[in-house]
Design a protein around this motif. Structure first.
Motif, PDB file in Angstrom:
ATOM      1  N   SER A   2       0.831  -1.208   0.000  1.00 35.70           N
ATOM      2  CA  SER A   2       0.000   0.000   0.000  1.00 35.70           C
ATOM      3  C   SER A   2       0.865   1.258   0.000  1.00 35.70           C
ATOM      4  CB  SER A   2      -0.955   0.005   1.185  1.00 35.70           C
ATOM      5  OG  SER A   2      -0.259   0.122   2.402  1.00 35.70           O
ATOM      6  N   GLU A   3       2.038   1.191   0.614  1.00 36.90           N
ATOM      7  CA  GLU A   3       2.941   2.346   0.593  1.00 36.90           C
ATOM      8  C   GLU A   3       3.417   2.632  -0.832  1.00 36.90           C
ATOM      9  OE1 GLU A   3       6.136   2.377   3.451  1.00 36.90           O
ATOM     10  OE2 GLU A   3       4.877   1.337   4.908  1.00 36.90           O
ATOM     11  N   GLU A   5       1.786   1.824  -3.589  1.00 35.23           N
ATOM     12  CA  GLU A   5       0.624   2.366  -4.304  1.00 35.23           C
ATOM     13  C   GLU A   5       0.420   3.843  -3.980  1.00 35.23           C
ATOM     14  OE1 GLU A   5      -2.630  -0.147  -3.207  1.00 35.23           O
ATOM     15  OE2 GLU A   5      -1.966  -1.783  -4.486  1.00 35.23           O
ATOM     16  N   ASP A   6       0.564   4.203  -2.713  1.00 32.58           N
ATOM     17  CA  ASP A   6       0.436   5.611  -2.310  1.00 32.58           C
ATOM     18  C   ASP A   6       1.506   6.464  -2.974  1.00 32.58           C
ATOM     19  OD1 ASP A   6      -1.687   4.862  -0.709  1.00 32.58           O
ATOM     20  OD2 ASP A   6      -0.533   4.943   1.171  1.00 32.58           O
ATOM     21  N   TYR A   7       2.733   5.944  -3.049  1.00 33.29           N
ATOM     22  CA  TYR A   7       3.837   6.691  -3.650  1.00 33.29           C
ATOM     23  C   TYR A   7       3.599   6.897  -5.145  1.00 33.29           C
ATOM     24  CZ  TYR A   7       8.599   8.317  -4.327  1.00 33.29           C
ATOM     25  OH  TYR A   7       9.694   9.075  -4.629  1.00 33.29           O
ATOM     26  N   THR A   9       0.729   7.007  -6.563  1.00 33.53           N
ATOM     27  CA  THR A   9      -0.356   7.991  -6.645  1.00 33.53           C
ATOM     28  C   THR A   9       0.191   9.406  -6.518  1.00 33.53           C
ATOM     29  OG1 THR A   9      -1.961   6.416  -5.770  1.00 33.53           O
ATOM     30  CG2 THR A   9      -2.539   8.741  -5.619  1.00 33.53           C
ATOM     31  N   VAL A  10       1.099   9.609  -5.591  1.00 32.08           N
ATOM     32  CA  VAL A  10       1.726  10.935  -5.430  1.00 32.08           C
ATOM     33  C   VAL A  10       2.458  11.317  -6.713  1.00 32.08           C
ATOM     34  CG1 VAL A  10       3.532  12.204  -4.211  1.00 32.08           C
ATOM     35  CG2 VAL A  10       1.904  10.829  -2.918  1.00 32.08           C
ATOM     36  N   SER A  12       1.799  10.323  -9.696  1.00 36.52           N
ATOM     37  CA  SER A  12       0.813  10.599 -10.752  1.00 36.52           C
ATOM     38  C   SER A  12       0.290  12.033 -10.672  1.00 36.52           C
ATOM     39  CB  SER A  12      -0.339   9.601 -10.692  1.00 36.52           C
ATOM     40  OG  SER A  12      -1.194   9.856  -9.591  1.00 36.52           O
TER      41      SER A  12
END
Length: 79
Positions: A2-3, A5-7, A9-10, A12
C-alpha cells in the motif's frame, strides 16, 4: 504494497495535464521498459560479459521501472 501504491499515486499527481507527457504516457513507458527488461534478462547460469544484457538484480529492475515512471514529471508539454 500500500505504501508503494500511495507513492505511485503521489507521482501521478506530479504530472501535468497535457496531451502527451502525462501519467498515462509514463505508465506506457513503464510497461514498455518492463517488457524490454523481461526480454533482455540473461539467465544466471550463462556467463555473458556483453553490457547489452541485464542481470536479474532486483535493484536494477527497480531503478529502470522507477526512472520510467518519473521520466516526465512536471513536463510542461510541447507548445
Amino acid at each position: 504494497l500500500s505504501e508503494l501504491e500511495d507513492y505511485v499515486t503521489v507521482i501521478s499527481f506530479m504530472y501535468r495535464d497535457n496531451p502527451f507527457h502525462n501519467f498515462e504516457h509514463a505508465s506506457t513507458v513503464l510497461s514498455s521498459v518492463n517488457k524490454v527488461v523481461s526480454l533482455a534478462i540473461v539467465p544466471d547460469d550463462i556467463d555473458y560479459t556483453d553490457i547489452r544484457f541485464i542481470t536479474t538484480d532486483p535493484w536494477t529492475h527497480f531503478a529502470l521501472a522507477f526512472t520510467a515512471l518519473i521520466h516526465d514529471v512536471d513536463h510542461a508539454g510541447v507548445p
